[in-house]
Design an enzyme around this catalytic site. Structure first.
Site, short mmCIF file in Angstrom:
data_model
loop_
_atom_site.label_atom_id
_atom_site.label_comp_id
_atom_site.label_asym_id
_atom_site.label_seq_id
_atom_site.Cartn_x
_atom_site.Cartn_y
_atom_site.Cartn_z
N CYS A 287 6.61 0.03 -61.07
CA CYS A 287 7.48 0.75 -60.12
C CYS A 287 8.93 0.35 -60.31
CB CYS A 287 7.00 0.46 -58.69
SG CYS A 287 8.14 1.02 -57.41
N CYS A 290 10.73 -0.73 -57.11
CA CYS A 290 10.28 -2.06 -56.67
C CYS A 290 11.08 -3.16 -57.37
CB CYS A 290 8.79 -2.24 -56.95
SG CYS A 290 7.72 -1.08 -56.07
#
Length: 361
Positions: A287, A290
């Site tokens: 991600c 993230c």
């Protein structure tokens, strides 16, 4: 030196080559100290290199061309139509006129104007999937993927077989780095009404989605290996948890990585015994947003040692992700006494800090 002793030394060196971790034997401290004085690096003891380390350090290289650097996190939601309103013939005609004006604006590159006309059309005819999908296409052009997804969701709720709804939601999800969901939407769109733009997006998105799937299989294998190793280890006798034990378990000022629901439950129990706020951060190695949020999360843990900062990788701790019904990452849950009191979805730094100030007092 006697030949026999030299031969023994050779055998010992050969054994070190086969299993370097034997140098961690306390009885050989005098020897390792000497080796380190010569610049040698003593390897970490084999049993200290845990499966958790392998999992945390793993990462994926993506083709992130076209990913939104500053997505529309702070933009207010666009106006949506009320499907309970009766649509008259006059409304339908007016909506069609507004749509035509929007198409002209798009051709002239006036995207803000096109959104205004399409919004007028949607308010007049809120049951038209094509109007929502058309506005989603404009939001994609404007680099506003979250607005595009909201419109695409509305289009697909009206018409689940909307090729444009799937197409533009897939393109918007790709802009957010949600590769697997993007690939699913684009494949559906391709089966309904293939065009060259869908084909080009699939060529970009599909390899990234496959990397995630391969990564997930690796995680599953590592998780099973770790569980097997844990099962083979002798379990220490259980004892009652005191406040001091709870504080020790929470490791104040640090981010706690948990790898199963059992571990997360243990942290929640310790936090509840001290009436501590828990922030549960769901992330994934693949991600992009993230990776943007993780350094901030670490610094916030150091800044607020009385708040429990927990991190969960959804591919590794799938039982925890399933328990909290995680559909996207990053997602942050604020938990007090085992119950959710708030949440932040997406890479929203300001929102996360605001919620911490609100609930962390």
């Amino acid at each position: 030196m006697e030949p026999e002793k030299i031969e023994d030394l050779k055998k010992f060196v050969d054994q070190c080559k086969i299993n370097p971790s034997i140098l961690n034997d306390p009885n050989l401290a005098f020897f390792t100290t000497y080796l380190q004085s010569l610049g040698a690096r003593i390897p970490v003891k084999t049993e200290d290199v845990t499966m958790e380390d392998d999992i945390v350090e793993s990462d994926i290289e993506f083709d992130e061309t076209g990913v939104a650097v500053n997505p529309d996190n702070d933009d207010p939601p666009q106006k949506m139509g009320d499907t309970s309103v009766e649509v008259t013939e006059e409304n339908l005609e007016a909506a069609q006129i507004s749509k035509s004006k929007a198409m002209d604006a798009i051709s002239e590159g006036k995207l803000d104007e096109a959104v205004e006309y399409l919004t007028e059309a949607i308010l007049l005819n809120p049951c038209s999937a094509i109007l929502y999908a058309s506005r989603a296409s404009v939001f994609v052009k404007m680099n506003k993927p979250k607005a595009a997804i909201r419109d695409a969701d509305a289009a697909l709720e009206i018409n689940p077989n909307s090729a444009k709804g799937n197409k533009y939601r897939g393109m918007a999800r790709a802009m957010l780095g949600q590769w697997e969901d993007a690939a699913k939407d684009l494949h559906v769109a391709s089966s309904l009404d293939f065009d060259e733009e869908i084909g080009l997006m699939l060529k970009k998105v599909t390899p990234n989605a496959r990397k995630i799937e391969d990564h997930r299989r690796k995680y599953e294998r590592l998780r099973k290996e770790r569980e097997l190793r844990k099962a083979e280890r002798p379990r220490p006798p259980q004892k009652k948890t005191s406040d001091q034990d709870a504080v020790s378990a929470l490791n104040e000022g640090h981010v706690l990585s948990v790898h199963s629901k059992t571990e997360s439950d243990t942290k929640f129990t310790a936090a509840s015994s001290l009436s501590r706020l828990v922030i549960l951060y769901f992330t994934a190695a693949w991600c992009g947003p993230c990776r943007f949020m993780s350094p901030l999360y670490q610094s916030l843990a150091e800044k607020h040692p009385k708040i429990v900062f927990v991190k969960v990788d959804i591919d590794e701790a799938r039982d925890v992700a399933a328990h909290w019904s995680i559909s996207s990452v990053p997602t942050f849950f604020f938990i007090k006494n085992g119950k959710e009191i708030d949440r932040v979805v997406g890479a929203d730094k300001a929102g996360l800090e605001t919620k911490i100030a609100q609930h962390g007092g």
